[in-house]
Design an enzyme around this catalytic site. Structure first.
Site, PDB file in Angstrom:
ATOM      1  N   ASP A 196      -0.217   5.181   0.899  1.00  0.00           N
ATOM      2  CA  ASP A 196      -0.618   5.987   2.073  1.00  0.00           C
ATOM      3  C   ASP A 196      -0.441   5.490   3.476  1.00  0.00           C
ATOM      4  OD1 ASP A 196      -0.811   8.521   0.280  1.00  0.00           O
ATOM      5  OD2 ASP A 196      -2.266   7.373  -0.445  1.00  0.00           O
TER       6      ASP A 196
ATOM      7  N   ASP B 277       1.068  -1.103   0.001  1.00  0.00           N
ATOM      8  CA  ASP B 277      -0.065  -0.025   0.172  1.00  0.00           C
ATOM      9  C   ASP B 277       0.952   1.325   0.089  1.00  0.00           C
ATOM     10  OD1 ASP B 277      -2.283   1.763   0.495  1.00  0.00           O
ATOM     11  OD2 ASP B 277      -1.442   1.704   2.585  1.00  0.00           O
TER      12      ASP B 277
HETATM   13  C1  XBP Z   1      -5.316   6.242   0.528  1.00  0.00           C
HETATM   14  C2  XBP Z   1      -6.542   6.986   0.308  1.00  0.00           C
HETATM   15  C3  XBP Z   1      -6.371   8.209  -0.825  1.00  0.00           C
HETATM   16  C4  XBP Z   1      -5.443   9.206  -0.204  1.00  0.00           C
HETATM   17  C5  XBP Z   1      -5.614  10.453  -0.969  1.00  0.00           C
HETATM   18  O1  XBP Z   1      -4.956   5.290  -0.066  1.00  0.00           O
HETATM   19  O2  XBP Z   1      -7.401   6.798   0.477  1.00  0.00           O
HETATM   20  O3  XBP Z   1      -7.506   8.644  -1.166  1.00  0.00           O
HETATM   21  O4  XBP Z   1      -5.882   9.451   1.076  1.00  0.00           O
HETATM   22  O5  XBP Z   1      -5.422  10.479  -2.127  1.00  0.00           O
HETATM   23  P1  XBP Z   1      -4.034   4.080   0.267  1.00  0.00           P
HETATM   24  P2  XBP Z   1      -6.255  10.901  -3.410  1.00  0.00           P
HETATM   25  O6  XBP Z   1      -4.052   3.839   1.595  1.00  0.00           O
HETATM   26  O7  XBP Z   1      -4.561   2.988  -0.539  1.00  0.00           O
HETATM   27  O8  XBP Z   1      -2.594   4.411  -0.552  1.00  0.00           O
HETATM   28  O9  XBP Z   1      -6.657  12.294  -3.191  1.00  0.00           O
HETATM   29  O10 XBP Z   1      -5.510  10.808  -4.830  1.00  0.00           O
HETATM   30  O11 XBP Z   1      -7.531   9.932  -3.432  1.00  0.00           O
HETATM   31 MG    MG Z   2      -2.891   3.121   3.138  1.00  0.00          MG
END
Ligand code: XBP
Ligand code: MG
Length: 254
Positions: free
Chosen positions: A11, A9
């Site tokens: 973020d 993953d």
């Molecule tokens: C995290 C998310 C994303 C980010 C923001 O995804 O849910 O929406 O918060 O990015 P993960 P965007 O943990 O799966 O990486 O604004 O581009 O959606």
């Molecule tokens: Mg995440």
């Protein structure tokens, strides 16, 4: 049969991007669009239950009829600006990878274990984060990058993990996912993947009972990680490919 790929993953897992990068970029975009609200740290934490930035803003507006209600095109436009602000922040080199991440990526490369990405975030965000932290060849180190709107349903749906597994050509049982959130864990587990969690400030109270192990981070030799849930809870470890392989082979739910 050895472990055939690690699927990361982004973020919260590769970097702690939410509070000081995504949230700030959203607020910059709201200000640029003259919107009469912004997201403080707890508010943003609450809306992280909704994955995807556009979907998150839609959910917030649904809960706040007192604010101007935006159509899909306006949300898409504001979100695009938000991505621009986020990329600027990454290009300025303001955000490091989490402890142990670069070390684990390097170990995977040394032993020839493929790595991939399965994320809800926008592809431009992934690319700018990887380039700013790992160098211009950073994105190329990942065999497959599955990101954003490429699949119809975002996490906790399994779609993005199923997409990445298809691209890799490996069955879920041969791979391991690394996640930071309950939505991510649900997504990976529904795709059939064993999953190791490195939790964050925002996700620390979530339900990780379906994970193979839960840790505070991946750890470095001089500052090991702590196992928070799992058979060896309390132990200090440095997560490497051998340890992940051991957990994956045991398939132990503790
Ligand atoms: C995290 C998310 C994303 C980010 C923001 O995804 O849910 O929406 O918060 O990015 P993960 P965007 O943990 O799966 O990486 O604004 O581009 O959606
Ligand atoms: Mg995440």
């Amino acid at each position: 049969m050895p472990l055939r790929a690690l699927i990361f993953d982004v973020d919260g897992t590769l970097a702690d991007t939410e509070r000081d990068a995504h949230r700030v970029a959203f607020n910059q975009a709201f200000a640029a669009a003259d919107l009469p609200f912004d997201w403080d740290v707890p508010t943003y934490g609450y809306y992280l239950k909704v994955t995807g930035g556009k979907e998150r803003l839609r959910s917030f507006l649904n809960d706040h009829p007192e604010y101007p209600q935006l159509g899909d095109a306006d949300i898409a436009r504001i979100h695009k600006q938000k991505t621009g602000f986020y990329v600027e922040m990454m290009e300025a080199g303001l955000l490091p990878l989490r402890p142990g991440v670069e070390r684990l990526l390097n170990v995977a490369r040394e032993v020839g274990l493929p790595i991939a990405i399965a994320t809800t975030t926008t592809p431009a965000n992934v690319e700018s984060l990887l380039k700013s932290t790992l160098g211009k060849d950073g994105p190329g180190r990942f065999q497959t990058i599955g990101a954003g709107d490429i699949v119809p349903h975002k996490k906790p749906a399994p779609d993005i993990y199923l997409y990445v597994l298809r691209q890799l050509g490996f069955p879920a049982a041969d791979c391991l996912a690394l996640e930071d959130s309950e939505n991510g864990l649900r997504s990976a587990v529904s795709a059939g993947l064993d999953t190791v969690i490195t939790q964050t400030e925002y996700t620390q109270n979530q339900d990780f009972s379906a994970a193979l192990r839960v840790l505070d981070q991946l750890g470095e030799p001089q500052a090991p990680a702590q196992i928070l849930q799992g058979r060896e809870a309390g132990a200090r470890v440095v997560v490497d490919v051998d340890l992940l392989t051991q957990w994956w082979k045991e398939k132990t739910q503790y």
